[in-house]
Structures are given as C-alpha cells and as structure tokens.
Design a protein around this motif. Structure first.
Motif, short mmCIF file in Angstrom:
data_model
loop_
_atom_site.label_atom_id
_atom_site.label_comp_id
_atom_site.label_asym_id
_atom_site.label_seq_id
_atom_site.Cartn_x
_atom_site.Cartn_y
_atom_site.Cartn_z
N HIS A 131 -14.96 76.36 44.57
CA HIS A 131 -15.85 76.71 45.67
C HIS A 131 -16.20 75.52 46.54
N CYS A 132 -16.40 75.80 47.82
CA CYS A 132 -17.05 74.82 48.69
C CYS A 132 -17.99 75.58 49.62
N PRO A 133 -18.95 74.90 50.22
CA PRO A 133 -19.95 75.62 51.03
C PRO A 133 -19.30 76.39 52.19
N TRP A 134 -19.89 77.55 52.51
CA TRP A 134 -19.41 78.38 53.60
C TRP A 134 -19.64 77.64 54.92
N GLY A 135 -18.57 77.22 55.54
CA GLY A 135 -18.67 76.47 56.79
C GLY A 135 -17.98 75.13 56.66
N GLU A 136 -17.50 74.83 55.44
CA GLU A 136 -16.75 73.59 55.22
C GLU A 136 -15.34 73.93 54.73
N ALA A 137 -14.51 72.89 54.64
CA ALA A 137 -13.14 73.05 54.14
C ALA A 137 -12.97 72.18 52.90
N PHE A 138 -11.95 72.49 52.11
CA PHE A 138 -11.61 71.66 50.96
C PHE A 138 -10.84 70.42 51.43
N THR A 139 -11.01 69.31 50.72
CA THR A 139 -10.15 68.16 50.96
C THR A 139 -8.91 68.27 50.09
N LEU A 140 -7.85 67.58 50.49
CA LEU A 140 -6.63 67.60 49.69
C LEU A 140 -6.89 67.03 48.30
N ASP A 141 -7.76 66.03 48.21
CA ASP A 141 -8.07 65.46 46.90
C ASP A 141 -8.71 66.50 45.98
N GLN A 142 -9.64 67.27 46.53
CA GLN A 142 -10.28 68.31 45.71
C GLN A 142 -9.24 69.31 45.19
N LEU A 143 -8.33 69.68 46.10
CA LEU A 143 -7.34 70.69 45.71
C LEU A 143 -6.35 70.13 44.70
N THR A 144 -5.95 68.90 44.89
CA THR A 144 -5.00 68.29 43.96
C THR A 144 -5.64 68.12 42.58
N ALA A 145 -6.89 67.73 42.57
CA ALA A 145 -7.58 67.59 41.28
C ALA A 145 -7.66 68.94 40.57
N ALA A 146 -7.90 69.99 41.33
CA ALA A 146 -7.97 71.32 40.71
C ALA A 146 -6.61 71.76 40.17
N LEU A 147 -5.54 71.39 40.90
CA LEU A 147 -4.20 71.69 40.40
C LEU A 147 -3.96 70.98 39.06
N ASP A 148 -4.34 69.71 39.02
CA ASP A 148 -4.19 68.93 37.78
C ASP A 148 -4.96 69.57 36.64
N GLN A 149 -6.17 69.99 36.95
CA GLN A 149 -7.05 70.51 35.90
C GLN A 149 -6.60 71.89 35.39
N HIS A 150 -6.28 72.78 36.33
CA HIS A 150 -6.07 74.19 35.93
C HIS A 150 -4.61 74.59 35.77
N ARG A 151 -3.67 73.83 36.34
CA ARG A 151 -2.24 74.15 36.23
C ARG A 151 -1.95 75.62 36.55
N PRO A 152 -2.36 76.07 37.71
CA PRO A 152 -2.16 77.50 38.03
C PRO A 152 -0.71 77.81 38.37
N ALA A 153 -0.36 79.10 38.25
CA ALA A 153 0.96 79.58 38.69
C ALA A 153 0.94 79.83 40.20
N VAL A 154 -0.24 80.15 40.71
CA VAL A 154 -0.41 80.42 42.14
C VAL A 154 -1.72 79.79 42.60
N LEU A 155 -1.68 79.10 43.75
CA LEU A 155 -2.92 78.65 44.39
C LEU A 155 -3.08 79.46 45.67
N ALA A 156 -4.23 80.15 45.80
CA ALA A 156 -4.46 81.00 46.97
C ALA A 156 -5.59 80.42 47.81
N ILE A 157 -5.34 80.33 49.12
CA ILE A 157 -6.33 79.72 50.00
C ILE A 157 -6.23 80.37 51.38
N VAL A 158 -7.37 80.41 52.05
CA VAL A 158 -7.43 81.02 53.37
C VAL A 158 -7.31 79.92 54.43
N HIS A 159 -6.34 80.08 55.33
CA HIS A 159 -6.15 79.08 56.38
C HIS A 159 -7.29 79.15 57.39
N ALA A 160 -7.59 80.35 57.84
CA ALA A 160 -8.63 80.54 58.86
C ALA A 160 -9.63 81.54 58.30
#
Lengths: 387, 387
Positions: A131-160
C-alpha cells in the motif's frame, strides 16, 4: 392461434405501462468516464450488424489488433478487444495469468488496486498487497523490495489510478519483474490513448484498458494484451482457465488465423473501436499525448486562478484525470449536482478514502479540448460562488 | 515536448499503413445470428454516451428490467442485462449458481449443451451429461429419471438449440426439479422474443439470452435472470462467486436501489436494448410469437416446394431457426458462399455432428418477414440450380 403455441398463453403478465421512445440528454462528460465519443465514432456505430465470421468483419478485427498494438506500443501477437467493459478486460488478465495458489502482489494506491486484489482472490491467488497513500505513487525501490520479499508470480499495478489521478512511473519495473520470473500486469484504463505508454519497452506482460476514455469510443468493448512470456505461463497451466468467456486459449483461435467461432462479437462496438483507433493513428500517438498534456496544463492553471488545488503533485499528475481538492466548507456533492442540473456537465466525486475530499475531472480523448476547459471553469466558478 | 513526456519517445513503433474510414457491407442476415437490427434500434444507439450513474441512465436501466420481465414472463427481482454477449450471460448463470463440488446435470442435445458442460466444469461442478440425438428433444420422463438417478443441484438445458433447430418442451420440468431441490437453468438465446416462454409458470430458476436474435438489437448486451430460489442458493454460498464481473451480488447493488458503481455500463447498447424491448412490448408478445410462427410456416412450405427437407420434425421445430438438410451431392459451403457473394445473404452451416449436413436459417425478430423468405427462397433456388 395462441392455443397452438402453448397451453399457458392465457396467464400472460401484462407489459409495462406504455413507454416513450428513447430520449438521451446531452451531457458534457468531464468525469472519470465515460467521456464523450468522437462524433465520427458514433457515426461508425450507426450501421446494421454483419456476421461475426463475415470476411468483412474478420478484416475489421485484424485492423483493431494492428491499431491496438500501435496504441500500446507492443508487438504482442495476443492483442485483441474483449467483448465487455474495462472491468471484463481487467478480469481477463487475471483469469488467464493466475492459477490457484499463485502468489500475486497487488500494489494498492487507490480503488482499482483493491479491485485487482478482489478479482485475483476469486481466481484462487495467494494475494499480497502493498500500500501507499491515495494520491502518491510507489518508488521503484519499494516495488523491488517487495519483489524480493514476496517472490510473486504476478505483480499487478495500476498505471493511471482513476480514483486518485496519479500516474505511476513504470520505468525499470519490468526488468525487475523479469529478473524475479514474475509477470508484470498493468492497468492502463485511464492512460491508453492519453498518457505515454510503451508496453514493450517497459516489459509489461499483461495489460488492459477501456474504450470510453482516451480512445473516445462508446463503452462495452475493451483492449487486452499479453506478452509471449505471459502466453508461456498460460501454456503451462495445469488447470483450465476458470472463465470460459475470457479464456485466451479460445479467443486466440477466433482472433487468430483459425477463426474458430467463440462468441457472437459486439459487431457495432467493433465498428466504433476501429474508427476510434483509426482517428487516433491519424492524429498520431505523440501528438495526442501532447494534446492531453497541454489541455491539462491549461486546466491546472485555470484551477489555480479559481483558488483551487490539485490533490496530486505535478510530476505524478495524470493529464487525463485530475483530482481537485474540495475547499473547506464546500459540499462536494452539491457542486456536482449543480453542474449537472444547470450546465449538463458531469464531473466525478471522490471514491473510497477520497470520498467528499476531491472532485475527479477527466479531459480524455475527444474531450481533451481547451473549449471544454473554459466551459467547465466558468461553470465551476459560478457554482462555487453560489453554494 | 516529447522529452518532457518520457525518455523513450524516440523508439516509437510506427502506426499501421493508413487505414480507410469504415465501410460496412449491407447484408441480409438469415443465419443463426446476429440478425439485422430494427432500424429504430440502430437509431437509438446513435447518441453520445451519458454517465453510468446519470439519473437518466438509471431510469433506462429500470425500463430495461421491467421490459425484460415482461418479455420472459417473470417477476424475478434479479432481472437485468449483462455487459457482454450471450455467452457472458450463459456464464453468469453458472458462475452464480454453481459452487465447487455441486453436481450439475447438463442435458446435451446439440453444441450449446456441450458449452454449458464445459463452463460448469470450469466453476468446479461435478458435471453429469445426458445425451439425445442432435435434432431431437428430451422427454419429461427421461429428464425425471435422470433427476432421480443423479440428484443434481442444477439441471441445465437449452430451450431452443441454435445448433439443431429443436424446441425443447419444458412443461412439467420445473416442478420435477423443485421436487428434487434442484435449480432449473434454461438457455433462451434463440427463443426469447420469438418463441413462447413463461419462465415463472415453467418454474425456471436461471435463464439467459442474447440481444441480436429475437430481440432485434445489436449484439453485446445480454438478458440474465434468476429466481428467488436461485438467489437463496447464492446467499448460502460458502465461497465467493469466482467471477467478479458477473457476480450477481455486486450487480444487484448496481441495478437495484443502492446504485453502487460496479462497471462502466455499455450505455449505447442499453439505449438500443431499451428501444428493442419497447418495440417488442408495442407489438405485444403473443402477436410477436404468432408472427414468428407464421413466417416460419410460410418458409417451411416454400422449402418443400424447392424439394428441401427440414431436419427437425414439425412439432419440435423452432420458428426462429430452421435446420435444412443439405441434399445429397450438394456442397453445403459452396451454397452459403454463393448466397453471400451474389446476394449478400448470410445463412449458417451445420455445427458439430451436423457439420456439412444442414444449413441453419434464422428468421428472427425484425427479420421474421415474408419478404425475406421470398428473397431467400428465390436466391436459394437459383444457387442450387447452379452448384
């Protein structure tokens, strides 16, 4: 005669009270969607249906696929239009990409992230949310850390994010996902045709959109694409896709050279979508993106003149959809109602945790025009003066 | 300017070679569907979209629900139009009615029975199939015996098999299902608006249809209904409906008084469907059924004059869709191709085990007219003379 039809014809329910022919009010649609369609697109819809296996129709399907690839900047062979609204195309990505037990990391920064998590769960995914606050975006670092932590088969994210007006930067995320053997699934509902997207350069594996925002078409038919990597996961499935209607294995045979009947296509909406995409190609993608950016900048300047503030910082602000903060003491819904009642202008209210706190104002596709900005700002100024 | 949009804009894929504006050929659609739409329905579609929560749109949704209840002869509160084609509405019945492990008895007498079995399996049903030859119908005794034997939670059957042209008599089946605590699910794709249906008198629990056959609307929006008994099963579910887009719990909140946003509705198709159903109510259900029966009888007589034979015996023959046996030595596809090439008339070929053996000829909704029968018979006579 009725007796030859059936023994029950005497017990018929009455028809509803006589109904008048349809009257459609004229609105200027400046909410989160639908937006007004290009009149040339409406005109294209105004023909009799033809058959879903008619050679002329199959040629239109090929055109739609080529044009969608251009609009998304992808070479994905599996690129077509789902016979439903954007939510159906959203569901199509998950239905095909997720097998029960797959870990799916959903990045939630607004309402539509929640919807992705809900849908993924229904397909049996092991859903993890970030999660991040409504009105902000994720940083690449946050997303990469989550990939490392959770090892998902799919990462889903909204562009707009249509609920917040935030553009999520995607540069570098596809490479990180690929390095983790994870598919990248991106919602482009409020960006396609209005905000720069390069699916292939961004290494996006699954994407979907709608027709009635940046593409200026009527709603009910929706772009869908999956990369060869996503196709490979589909081919490895142990279980069939749980959703027959959206099964890419079946739809590929209809949209591809085999032309095997799957469903009776929404032919009039295909007429409309082909025309909408053709007009987009005529304008050119970059010119269109620039038009959206320039119209939005003009709008943002006008908002400032009215003393109104945007919810999202400038660098992450979508040109297609602006969230405008409701000033203290102003009833957000009263303003929307008044704009509709007195000016036939539709704008959107806040969703979820932004309910009552923002208005959502769309300048999308055909509606991304300075004259509409002028019309809206004048009306908004007058209404704010009254309420 | 491009540089401010994104660092990648220089690597853009080119648009497809310049495309011409849409040209839609004029066809007389006498296949299994789509059929030609009433021109007044096409005209109704020819308006700008309005918002999916606009008061004017919500009123149209209410009209559509009332008109669908009349057309199906049901008082089911949960009666609405799915934002997809008939196959989506088909899937909606199974998605909502079936929980994993439920035994579903599918009565297969043609292609669409097979499809029901395929879909039910994807929702985790324990599917049992009952078969009869393509071109015949089940007897009530056969169906009751199967209920006794298999004790299913749902019995699924096609009222009007689009692949065979058979009308399945349904009198008495609902009572037998109710006595077995089984829901009765009926496909009315090729019967609604053309063949007598009394959903409530027949005690049908789940039904679906399409828009482009008996209703004379464009394809892409599809009638769906469930009885209070089926709603009760939905309420007892232990697992959520696996299909978010078609989840009746969510759609009820949008179509019902709560008006909670679910998806961006296909508003132009709703304009069209409302108009199609309004025209049907103006004509009157019984008058419409009689028109279909009389046009079909006129057609069958004309076929006999040409020396052609119907595949289905008269008492079970659908007025909406006739399967005509291909005479020995005639190439079925060559005839269809010639009708399209020389006369712009579309007819259908055989599906599945009837492939190459029959033509499928539809006289549905707006197209159920003697003049179209005359046009077709003359063309067919000429083509048969040539090939």
């Amino acid at each position: 005669m009725a007796a030859t039809l059936s023994p029950h014809s005497s017990a018929q329910l009455a028809p509803p009270a006589s109904l008048d022919p349809l009257v459609v009010p004229q609105r200027l649609l400046l909410g989160p969607g639908p937006s007004n369609a290009d009149p040339r697109v409406i005109a294209a819809m105004n023909h009799q249906p033809i058959g879903h296996l008619d050679a002329a129709y199959l040629a239109m399907m090929d055109d739609v696929q080529d044009l969608l690839r251009y609009t998304w900047q992808t070479t994905n062979p599996l690129t077509y239009a789902v016979a439903g609204t954007g939510s159906a195309a959203m569901e199509a990505t998950l239905a095909n990409a997720v097998e029960p037990g797959d870990r799916v990391l959903v990045c939630v920064k607004g309402y539509f992230g929640h919807r992705l998590a809900d849908m993924a769960q229904r397909y049996g995914a092991d859903v993890v949310t970030l999660h991040c606050p409504w009105g902000e975006a994720f940083t690449l670092d946050q997303l990469t850390a989550a990939l490392d932590q959770h090892r998902p088969a799919v990462l889903a994210i909204v562009h707009a994010e249509t609920s917040t007006g935030v553009r999520q930067p995607l540069e570098g995320l596809g490479a990180a996902c690929a390095a983790h053997d994870c598919l990248l699934l991106v919602d482009t509902v409020t960006s396609l045709g209005g905000v720069p997207i390069w699916l292939d350069q961004w290494q996006v594996d699954l994407a979907y959109s709608c027709s009635q925002k940046g593409l200026s078409c009527a709603p009910g038919i929706s772009p869908f694409t999956m990369s060869p990597r996503a196709e490979a996961k589909l081919a490895r499935r142990r279980q069939p896709v749980a959703n027959w209607y959206l099964d890419a294995n079946l739809l590929r045979k209809y949209w591809g050279p085999e032309r095997v009947y799957h469903h009776t296509a929404p032919v009039n909406l295909t007429y409309a979508l082909r025309e909408a995409l053709r007009l987009l190609a005529d304008e050119g993608l970059e010119a269109r993106w620039q038009r959206h950016q320039q119209t939005a900048a003009y709008f943002w300047a006008g908002l400032a003149d009215l003393g109104l503030t945007c919810h999202v910082e400038a660098s992450l602000r979508l040109p297609t959809l602006t969230t405008v903060r409701v000033p203290d003491g102003v009833d957000a819904k009263a303003v929307s109602r008044q704009l509709m009642a007195d000016y036939n202008i539709e704008i959107g209210g806040g969703l979820g945790e932004l309910g009552g706190k923002v208005w959502r104002i769309g300048l999308m596709g055909y509606n991304s025009q300075r004259q509409h900005v002028d019309t809206l700002l004048q009306a908004l100024g007058e209404v704010l003066h009254k309420v």
